[in-house]
Scaffold this active site. Structure first.
Site, PDB file in Angstrom:
ATOM      1  N   VAL A 112       0.838  -1.215   0.000  1.00  0.00           N
ATOM      2  CA  VAL A 112       0.000   0.000   0.000  1.00  0.00           C
ATOM      3  C   VAL A 112       0.871   1.262   0.000  1.00  0.00           C
ATOM      4  CG1 VAL A 112      -1.876   1.234   1.167  1.00  0.00           C
ATOM      5  CG2 VAL A 112      -1.823  -1.265   1.216  1.00  0.00           C
ATOM      6  N   GLY A 143     -10.838  -1.276   1.150  1.00  0.00           N
ATOM      7  CA  GLY A 143      -9.812  -0.730   0.244  1.00  0.00           C
ATOM      8  C   GLY A 143     -10.225   0.548  -0.452  1.00  0.00           C
ATOM      9  N   LYS A 149     -12.954  -4.939  10.134  1.00  0.00           N
ATOM     10  CA  LYS A 149     -13.649  -3.938   9.301  1.00  0.00           C
ATOM     11  C   LYS A 149     -15.109  -3.766   9.729  1.00  0.00           C
ATOM     12  CE  LYS A 149     -10.605  -5.117   5.449  1.00  0.00           C
ATOM     13  NZ  LYS A 149     -10.422  -6.097   4.370  1.00  0.00           N
TER      14      LYS A 149
HETATM   15  P1  NDP Z   1       3.299  -4.761   3.530  1.00  0.00           P
HETATM   16  O1  NDP Z   1       3.784  -5.853   4.411  1.00  0.00           O
HETATM   17  O2  NDP Z   1       3.333  -4.948   2.072  1.00  0.00           O
HETATM   18  O3  NDP Z   1       4.081  -3.400   3.893  1.00  0.00           O
HETATM   19  C1  NDP Z   1       4.464  -3.036   5.175  1.00  0.00           C
HETATM   20  C2  NDP Z   1       5.846  -2.446   5.102  1.00  0.00           C
HETATM   21  O4  NDP Z   1       6.195  -1.917   6.382  1.00  0.00           O
HETATM   22  C3  NDP Z   1       6.920  -3.475   4.732  1.00  0.00           C
HETATM   23  O5  NDP Z   1       7.781  -2.956   3.731  1.00  0.00           O
HETATM   24  C4  NDP Z   1       7.637  -3.685   6.058  1.00  0.00           C
HETATM   25  O6  NDP Z   1       8.987  -4.082   5.909  1.00  0.00           O
HETATM   26  C5  NDP Z   1       7.531  -2.319   6.670  1.00  0.00           C
HETATM   27  N1  NDP Z   1       7.760  -2.328   8.111  1.00  0.00           N
HETATM   28  C6  NDP Z   1       7.459  -3.280   9.020  1.00  0.00           C
HETATM   29  N2  NDP Z   1       7.830  -2.903  10.258  1.00  0.00           N
HETATM   30  C7  NDP Z   1       8.370  -1.667  10.138  1.00  0.00           C
HETATM   31  C8  NDP Z   1       8.942  -0.746  11.049  1.00  0.00           C
HETATM   32  N3  NDP Z   1       9.025  -1.000  12.353  1.00  0.00           N
HETATM   33  N4  NDP Z   1       9.419   0.429  10.571  1.00  0.00           N
HETATM   34  C9  NDP Z   1       9.346   0.705   9.252  1.00  0.00           C
HETATM   35  N5  NDP Z   1       8.822  -0.138   8.323  1.00  0.00           N
HETATM   36  C10 NDP Z   1       8.340  -1.303   8.762  1.00  0.00           C
HETATM   37  O7  NDP Z   1       1.809  -4.433   4.018  1.00  0.00           O
HETATM   38  P2  NDP Z   1       0.625  -3.797   3.176  1.00  0.00           P
HETATM   39  O8  NDP Z   1       1.122  -2.644   2.411  1.00  0.00           O
HETATM   40  O9  NDP Z   1      -0.121  -4.860   2.479  1.00  0.00           O
HETATM   41  O10 NDP Z   1      -0.341  -3.310   4.349  1.00  0.00           O
HETATM   42  C11 NDP Z   1      -0.093  -2.118   5.064  1.00  0.00           C
HETATM   43  C12 NDP Z   1      -1.346  -1.789   5.877  1.00  0.00           C
HETATM   44  O11 NDP Z   1      -2.431  -1.583   4.981  1.00  0.00           O
HETATM   45  C13 NDP Z   1      -1.799  -2.898   6.821  1.00  0.00           C
HETATM   46  O12 NDP Z   1      -2.351  -2.321   7.967  1.00  0.00           O
HETATM   47  C14 NDP Z   1      -2.884  -3.621   6.026  1.00  0.00           C
HETATM   48  O13 NDP Z   1      -3.825  -4.287   6.825  1.00  0.00           O
HETATM   49  C15 NDP Z   1      -3.520  -2.442   5.330  1.00  0.00           C
HETATM   50  N6  NDP Z   1      -4.241  -2.739   4.098  1.00  0.00           N
HETATM   51  C16 NDP Z   1      -3.660  -3.494   3.129  1.00  0.00           C
HETATM   52  C17 NDP Z   1      -4.320  -3.717   1.937  1.00  0.00           C
HETATM   53  C18 NDP Z   1      -3.714  -4.506   0.840  1.00  0.00           C
HETATM   54  O14 NDP Z   1      -4.367  -4.688  -0.191  1.00  0.00           O
HETATM   55  N7  NDP Z   1      -2.489  -4.987   0.980  1.00  0.00           N
HETATM   56  C19 NDP Z   1      -5.647  -3.150   1.709  1.00  0.00           C
HETATM   57  C20 NDP Z   1      -6.172  -2.362   2.803  1.00  0.00           C
HETATM   58  C21 NDP Z   1      -5.479  -2.176   3.945  1.00  0.00           C
HETATM   59  P3  NDP Z   1       9.323  -5.669   5.958  1.00  0.00           P
HETATM   60  O15 NDP Z   1       8.582  -6.274   4.818  1.00  0.00           O
HETATM   61  O16 NDP Z   1      10.797  -5.689   5.797  1.00  0.00           O
HETATM   62  O17 NDP Z   1       8.826  -6.162   7.281  1.00  0.00           O
HETATM   63  N1  HSE Z   2      -6.289  -8.749   3.344  1.00  0.00           N
HETATM   64  C1  HSE Z   2      -7.313  -7.812   3.043  1.00  0.00           C
HETATM   65  C2  HSE Z   2      -8.290  -8.431   2.070  1.00  0.00           C
HETATM   66  C3  HSE Z   2      -6.699  -6.571   2.433  1.00  0.00           C
HETATM   67  O1  HSE Z   2      -8.029  -9.518   1.545  1.00  0.00           O
HETATM   68  O2  HSE Z   2      -9.362  -7.874   1.879  1.00  0.00           O
HETATM   69  C4  HSE Z   2      -7.664  -5.443   2.324  1.00  0.00           C
HETATM   70  O3  HSE Z   2      -8.041  -4.953   3.561  1.00  0.00           O
END
Ligand code: NDP
Ligand code: HSE
Length: 435
Positions: free
Chosen positions: A14, A134, A205
């Site tokens: 994201v 989303g 959610k």
């Molecule tokens: P990802 O795992 O892809 O991204 C998270 C990032 O944060 C990674 O690059 C991770 O690094 C980094 N990270 C972890 N710990 C730390 C820290 N202490 N300091 C700095 N960076 C850190 O997650 P998403 O992007 O999928 O999700 C992010 C948020 O969005 C979550 O809350 C998720 O529930 C929400 N979300 C996600 C959706 C989706 O479609 N993916 C849709 C809607 C909401 P590393 O990988 O090295 O740990």
């Molecule tokens: N893991 C979640 C899903 C991402 O599958 O809907 C979006 O919140």
């Protein structure tokens, strides 16, 4: 005009989408916001990834706390996820007077009451459109667009991963494990996919939506949660033969005695629009007393659809951050002193209809025994399917669809049916909603 400065925490799926869309549509976005929105610092544990996504033109760090402490940053976008370090960072950022944008539904469902209270005290905004469904602007719809209504219920397909799994299993006959791997590769699944398949993500959610819809606190610990891991493919087939689809629904319903808050596989009549929402798409159906039913549909997961919601929040915060906190839209739609402690009802008090599948001896009188038990419990039958016994087998499946009853009553009747000598094993019970 002077740009508003954003600190981005986490540049994974994201965060990466947010950086890309903000850069691509910078001009349109600043025309809407009234000034440029600029990401000036990015924190991620993976600095190589951060360098690759950003091209290196912004300050990069692996210390997210340095970003929330940076006096130049106006808005902190938390896209790390989970309730560990994310909670500490958000609370610290609020303490430092930063506005927050987050997609973290787990954090808000579990610790939202504390976070919103801290933000209220400090006079900062916490925006979270991306946390539910989303890219669909369902938070704005519930909080602002429907504010004339007494909202009666919400029912949503709010987890893309499980909807994708159910759709692929039904259409292509693929195995659960195969489809889950695909959903992970496409970036839909949570870091821990058990949150998706066990219904926890959908419950996060649904909890957030229930708070905004009914003016109640977040009560995630009271939500009833059942995922799709125990769902038998046989029931998907039988449900179809009866004219229904099975979807993992998040349901929040206002009742006189309290609020129903539940996530479980649910039979929905196949004629309903929401029954035909396939793949990773999400849809939320909201019933308001004035407007009637409204349906919101779109991509519920993935980099750019979720970034769309994150950036909409950035635009909102940019437009409003100089306004008097008293005159902003309340975080949870209702004025903070008007939030009411309405209880979430236990699952035994939920009123719904049921799909019951039982394995029975194929002999006279069996059906009469079962229907007698249901009649004695005042449970009326809406439809029934009896499968022809396979040649050489002495047992067959009976499937019954009931009218509405309270769950406690359905459970008592099921226990009596299971005690019949002509019934083998457990009765499979799935809930059914006509919506
Ligand atoms: P990802 O795992 O892809 O991204 C998270 C990032 O944060 C990674 O690059 C991770 O690094 C980094 N990270 C972890 N710990 C730390 C820290 N202490 N300091 C700095 N960076 C850190 O997650 P998403 O992007 O999928 O999700 C992010 C948020 O969005 C979550 O809350 C998720 O529930 C929400 N979300 C996600 C959706 C989706 O479609 N993916 C849709 C809607 C909401 P590393 O990988 O090295 O740990
Ligand atoms: N893991 C979640 C899903 C991402 O599958 O809907 C979006 O919140």
């Amino acid at each position: 005009m002077k740009p508003i400065n954003v600190g981005l925490l986490g540049i994974g799926t994201v965060g990466g989408g947010t950086f890309t869309v903000l850069k691509r549509n910078a001009e349109e976005i600043s025309r809407r916001a009234g000034r440029p929105i600029t990401i000036t610092a990015v924190a991620d544990k993976n600095l190589a990834l951060a360098r690759e996504v950003t091209g290196g033109g912004v300050r990069l760090t692996d210390d997210a706390f340095s970003v929330v402490a940076d006096p130049e940053i106006d808005i902190v976008v938390e896209l790390i996820g989970g309730y560990g370090v994310a909670k500490e960072l958000v609370l610290k950022a609020i303490e430092n007077g930063k506005h927050i944008v987050t997609a973290n539904k787990a954090l808000l469902a579990v610790h939202g009451n504390e976070i919103f209270a801290a933000a209220q005290k400090k006079g900062v905004m916490v925006a979270f459109e991306a946390a539910v469904a989303g890219g669909i602007p369902i938070i704005k719809a519930l909080r602002e667009g429907l504010s004339a209504n007494r909202i009666d219920w919400i029912a949503g397909i709010i987890n893309g991963t499980t909807n994708f799994i159910l759709s692929e299993m039904r259409d292509k006959g693929l195995s659960f494990a195969e489809v889950l791997k695909e959903a992970q590769a496409l970036g839909y699944a949570e870091a821990d996919p058990t949150f998706d398949i066990e219904g926890v993500d959908a419950a996060h959610k649904a909890t957030i939506m229930s708070a905004i819809a009914f003016g109640i606190p977040m009560q995630f610990d009271k939500a009833y949660i059942e995922g799709i891991t125990k769902l038998d493919a046989t029931d998907i087939v039988y449900a179809e033969q009866l004219g229904y689809r099975i979807k993992l629904l998040g349901i929040a319903r206002r009742r006189e005695q309290g609020v129903e808050l539940r996530v479980h596989p649910t039979l929905i009549p196949e004629k309903r629009l929401i029954a035909n929402v396939e793949g990773a798409m999400n849809a939320v159906l909201v019933q308001g007393d004035a407007v009637g039913a409204t349906l919101y549909y779109g991509k519920g997961a993935g980099a750019e659809p979720t970034a769309s919601a994150v950036i909409a929040d950035l635009v909102d915060v940019t437009r409003l951050h100089t306004s008097d906190p008293e005159h902003r839209v309340p975080h949870l739609a209702f004025q903070p002193d008007q939030v009411r402690d309405v209880p979430v009802l236990p699952i035994e008090d939920v009123v719904t209809s049921y799909y019951l599948r039982m394995r029975v001896d194929d002999k006279p009188g069996v059906l009469a025994d079962i229907t007698r038990i249901l009649a004695d419990s005042s449970i009326s039958i809406e439809a029934m399917l009896q499968k022809e016994a396979v040649e050489g087998e002495s047992q067959t499946d009976i499937i019954m669809l009931t009218h509405q009853t309270v769950e406690r009553n359905a459970n008592a009747a099921i226990a009596k049916i299971e005690a019949l000598t002509v019934v083998s094993g457990k009765v499979t019970k799935l809930r059914m909603e006509s919506l």
